[in-house]
Design an enzyme around this catalytic site. Structure first.
Site, PDB file in Angstrom:
ATOM      1  N   GLU A 109       0.820  -1.218   0.000  1.00 12.04           N
ATOM      2  CA  GLU A 109       0.000   0.000   0.000  1.00 12.04           C
ATOM      3  C   GLU A 109       0.850   1.262   0.000  1.00 12.04           C
ATOM      4  O   GLU A 109       0.447   2.279  -0.577  1.00 12.04           O
ATOM      5  CB  GLU A 109      -0.966   0.009   1.189  1.00 12.04           C
ATOM      6  CG  GLU A 109      -2.109  -1.000   1.066  1.00 12.04           C
ATOM      7  CD  GLU A 109      -1.776  -2.366   1.651  1.00 12.04           C
ATOM      8  OE1 GLU A 109      -0.592  -2.611   1.986  1.00 12.04           O
ATOM      9  OE2 GLU A 109      -2.697  -3.196   1.771  1.00 12.04           O
ATOM     10  N   MET A 118      23.801   9.493   3.265  1.00 13.24           N
ATOM     11  CA  MET A 118      23.608  10.782   3.932  1.00 13.24           C
ATOM     12  C   MET A 118      23.779  10.633   5.443  1.00 13.24           C
ATOM     13  O   MET A 118      24.347  11.509   6.099  1.00 13.24           O
ATOM     14  CB  MET A 118      22.232  11.367   3.592  1.00 13.24           C
ATOM     15  CG  MET A 118      22.062  12.816   4.018  1.00 13.24           C
ATOM     16  SD  MET A 118      23.277  13.930   3.282  1.00 13.24           S
ATOM     17  CE  MET A 118      22.375  14.551   1.862  1.00 13.24           C
ATOM     18  N   LYS A 139     -17.908  -0.945   5.267  1.00 11.91           N
ATOM     19  CA  LYS A 139     -18.375  -1.917   4.281  1.00 11.91           C
ATOM     20  C   LYS A 139     -19.897  -1.861   4.090  1.00 11.91           C
ATOM     21  O   LYS A 139     -20.384  -2.019   2.969  1.00 11.91           O
ATOM     22  CB  LYS A 139     -17.953  -3.321   4.726  1.00 11.91           C
ATOM     23  CG  LYS A 139     -18.224  -4.386   3.673  1.00 11.91           C
ATOM     24  CD  LYS A 139     -17.402  -5.637   3.911  1.00 11.91           C
ATOM     25  CE  LYS A 139     -17.657  -6.660   2.824  1.00 11.91           C
ATOM     26  NZ  LYS A 139     -16.635  -7.707   2.805  1.00 11.91           N
ATOM     27  N   PHE A 155     -11.719  -7.545  13.305  1.00 10.80           N
ATOM     28  CA  PHE A 155     -10.578  -7.958  12.475  1.00 10.80           C
ATOM     29  C   PHE A 155     -10.274  -6.873  11.451  1.00 10.80           C
ATOM     30  O   PHE A 155     -11.171  -6.390  10.770  1.00 10.80           O
ATOM     31  CB  PHE A 155     -10.897  -9.286  11.778  1.00 10.80           C
ATOM     32  CG  PHE A 155      -9.789  -9.746  10.867  1.00 10.80           C
ATOM     33  CD1 PHE A 155      -8.552 -10.105  11.382  1.00 10.80           C
ATOM     34  CD2 PHE A 155      -9.976  -9.790   9.492  1.00 10.80           C
ATOM     35  CE1 PHE A 155      -7.525 -10.511  10.548  1.00 10.80           C
ATOM     36  CE2 PHE A 155      -8.953 -10.190   8.650  1.00 10.80           C
ATOM     37  CZ  PHE A 155      -7.721 -10.558   9.173  1.00 10.80           C
ATOM     38  N   GLN A 156      -9.016  -6.512  11.358  1.00 10.01           N
ATOM     39  CA  GLN A 156      -8.535  -5.467  10.446  1.00 10.01           C
ATOM     40  C   GLN A 156      -9.253  -4.138  10.665  1.00 10.01           C
ATOM     41  O   GLN A 156      -9.492  -3.386   9.718  1.00 10.01           O
ATOM     42  CB  GLN A 156      -8.622  -5.930   8.986  1.00 10.01           C
ATOM     43  CG  GLN A 156      -7.630  -7.057   8.693  1.00 10.01           C
ATOM     44  CD  GLN A 156      -7.412  -7.334   7.216  1.00 10.01           C
ATOM     45  OE1 GLN A 156      -8.290  -7.111   6.405  1.00 10.01           O
ATOM     46  NE2 GLN A 156      -6.234  -7.840   6.881  1.00 10.01           N
TER      47      GLN A 156
END
Lengths: 577, 81
Positions: free
Chosen positions: A53, A474, A165, A115-116
């Site tokens: 993502e 760096m 959802k 969940f999630q």
């Protein structure tokens, strides 16, 4: 379509995205976004499947930076949404318009640690311009229209739309609105006539003026107007990192980039100027250095669309909250034609005496700066250059001559490693008419290398150049200069690590991964260059290829970025080597 | 750098997430809210927030500008207490 016909919230979303002008959608699926994915196969725009993502958001960001249009990205709830946070922050600080749509658990489960489930709008709030949590399918078309409006008006930025959802599944007849009217958000602001007169007067009276152009010039499409003003009034132009491409660096009036790793001419000119015309900049600490010593002789005019940006870091004589292009087109007629021969010859002297240059440290080892010059040569300076973050980013800024807006794409404010590869893919999809070259360090390349398969799948002729110095350059440079050469955590090779990270030295390789094998495993054409004599030819060959190419360049690990004004120091403490 | 108490008077759209965004903007800079009072106005779609913070004039000015940039913020005024 029948105005009363009902379709699901997910269908309404996809339809609204098309109406808002979405040309391509980047994303990654998951459970709470499945209803939306189910409608994508009928969408009017194509879908590009990323591999992470974070990569998807950076792709949308690359698309947005190279076109000026909002990039659109779709992910699922929970980890899908939290993986977008770095991308949101990257776009937010640089003012890049994005629409990030996240699936969410059904409203009945919100707050139950389902969940999630993650509080996406809560997490994203601090790194986005605005967040919507959809409460009903009926809101979706209007929220999409508002999100695109917010993303592109005022200082652009990323907008999150979190859609539970059940709202994706519910039926709605709500239509995409013909116009957006937000009660509280009215970012349009114009300069007053008095401000314009004062600006013109300051320009006409200045003896040592400098234009200081930033990303806002590019966002506002004002590059031509900057050039017109500079040429008419004989004003030298320095840019920020984000402003590279807003003024042709081959123009005699160009001072090139200012700031920590900017040119001595740009920094000394700002230090000596009696007028700084700052256009679409933020006065980042990376440019001002020690704020009390910044531009001590100058009156500063600051033009920016963001009222919060004016006077934030430096005090200004004149602050104008307005679109840069509008201001320039209006003020031009009031500006007298002028030259400042004494001033420009002083500056030309600095350019000649202190060019940004480099020298070979070992005859058989490629200097990283030479890679940028090779890319410039191979592409005639016309490539869309995308960088990752670190030393190579600064070398790309210093050793490639920029002349076209939206041809230098970089994570300026956030300094996000892993940005380069996916952003280049988004840019290449957006601008198939231009060659896209991504320059990455070996550190940043490993953060998002998985996205290279996306370029291969879509047959994008992107060239990814991995500047491999076996360390986080760096970080290593700062440790060398400011931390007593204590290279803690910054060495990627087996040899040379700090005592607490020591590794067994009998490994087959001193340094993994083998980028050529890695690239080939991802389906890309791959090259490795070690010999300085073969650099130009290899880069030219990769750039000419119609395939996705990866070039690993083994470079001098001791090379540092100079000139450098150490953080928080004044211009007088610039170091050259 | 004189720190003083400032009272911010914010008129905002009465929507979820607005309070969190405003409070986050202030607390994210390390400033503590001394008093917070949120209530409805005659117009049910608009809420009024009274926020007292301790800060310097420059910081408070910056916070006000950032608050005005927020999509759901209608108006912000302030006075020194």
């Amino acid at each position: 379509m029948n105005q009363n016909a009902k379709r699901t919230g997910a269908q309404a979303l996809v339809e609204s995205l098309a109406k808002a002008g979405t040309e391509v959608l980047f994303g990654y699926p998951g459970g709470q976004a499945l209803d939306i994915f189910n409608c994508l196969t009928d969408a009017k725009f194509p879908f590009v499947l990323g591999r992470h993502e974070q990569g998807c958001v950076h792709m949308a960001d690359g698309y947005a930076r190279s076109t000026g249009k909002p990039g659109v990205c779709l992910v699922t709830s929970g980890p899908g949404a939290t993986n977008t946070i770095t991308g949101l922050a990257t776009a937010n600080i640089d003012g890049i318009p994005l629409i990030v749509i996240t699936g969410q658990v059904p409203m009945s489960l919100i707050g139950t640690d389902a969940f999630q489930e993650a509080d996406t709008t809560g997490v994203a709030r601090g790194v986005s311009k605005h967040c919507f949590l959809v409460q009903s399918a009926d809101e979706i078309p209007e929220i999409v229209a508002e999100a695109f409006y917010i993303a592109t008006h005022g200082k652009p930025g990323p907008v999150v739309i979190d859609i539970p959802k059940n709202c994706q599944q519910a039926l709605t007849s709500a239509q995409y609105p013909e116009r957006v009217s937000l009660r509280a958000y009215h970012p349009e602001s114009a300069a007053t006539s008095a401000q314009m007169n004062r600006l013109a007067k300051l320009i006409n009276e200045a003896e040592r003026p400098v234009i200081y152009a930033g990303g806002g010039v590019i966002a506002s499409g004002a590059a031509k107007d900057v050039a017109t003003l500079a040429h008419r009034a004989g004003i030298p132009v320095a840019t920020t990192l984000m402003g590279l491409g807003s003024f042709d660096e081959r123009d005699p009036l160009s001072l090139r980039m200012a700031g920590m790793h900017g040119t001595p001419a740009a920094n000394w000119a700002m230090n000596d100027a009696d007028l700084i015309i700052a256009l679409g900049v933020r006065f980042s600490d990376r440019v001002t250095g020690k704020i009390s010593k910044y531009a001590p002789k100058a009156r500063i005019v600051h033009v920016d669309c963001d009222p919060a940006s004016i006077g934030k870091n430096v005090s200004v004589a004149l602050g104008i909250v307005a679109d840069v292009k509008d201001v320039l087109t209006t003020v031009l007629s009031r500006v007298k034609s002028a030259t400042h021969p004494e001033w420009t010859s002083k500056i030309d002297g600095w350019k000649k005496s202190h060019p940004v240059t480099w020298s070979q440290m070992h005859p058989n080892v490629i200097m990283p700066q030479a890679v940028m010059e090779a890319i410039d040569k191979a592409t005639g300076g016309r490539a869309v250059m995308v960088t990752d973050v670190g030393q190579h980013q600064m070398w790309a800024a210093q050793h490639f001559r920029y002349s076209i807006p939206r041809h230098f794409l970089t994570s300026g404010g956030m300094g996000t490693m892993g940005f380069g590869i996916p952003a280049a893919i988004g840019a290449a999809i957006a601008r198939p008419d231009h060659k896209t070259v991504a320059v990455c360090g070996d550190g940043g390349a490993q953060m998002t290398f998985e996205e290279v398969v996306v370029a291969v799948e879509h047959k994008l002729p992107v060239t990814f150049v991995v500047i491999n110095n076996g360390c986080l350059g760096m970080v290593r440079q700062w440790q060398e200069l400011f931390y007593g050469k204590n290279y803690s955590g910054s060495i990627l090779t087996v040899r040379g690590r700090a005592a607490n990270e020591r590794l067994e030295q009998d490994l087959k390789y001193d340094y993994l991964p083998d980028f050529v094998k890695l690239a080939e495993a991802h389906g890309a054409e791959a090259y490795r260059v070690i010999d300085p004599a073969k650099l130009d030819a290899t880069i030219a060959r990769a750039v000419r290829s119609k395939k996705t190419t990866v070039v690993e360049v083994i470079v001098e690990p001791r090379a540092n970025v100079y000139p450098m004004i150490p953080a928080g120091k004044p211009v007088s403490e610039m170091v050259f080597k | 750098m004189n720190e003083q108490i400032y009272r911010l008077n914010c008129y905002v759209e009465n929507k979820p997430g607005v309070l969190a965004r405003i409070v986050g903007l202030i607390s994210g800079r390390g400033y503590n809210i001394q008093t917070l009072n949120v209530g409805p106005t005659e117009d049910g779609t608009v809420s009024r927030m009274k926020i007292d913070i301790l800060g310097t004039e420059k910081v408070v000015e910056q916070i006000i500008l950032q608050l005005r940039n927020q999509v759901n913020v209608i108006e912000v005024t302030s006075r020194r207490m």
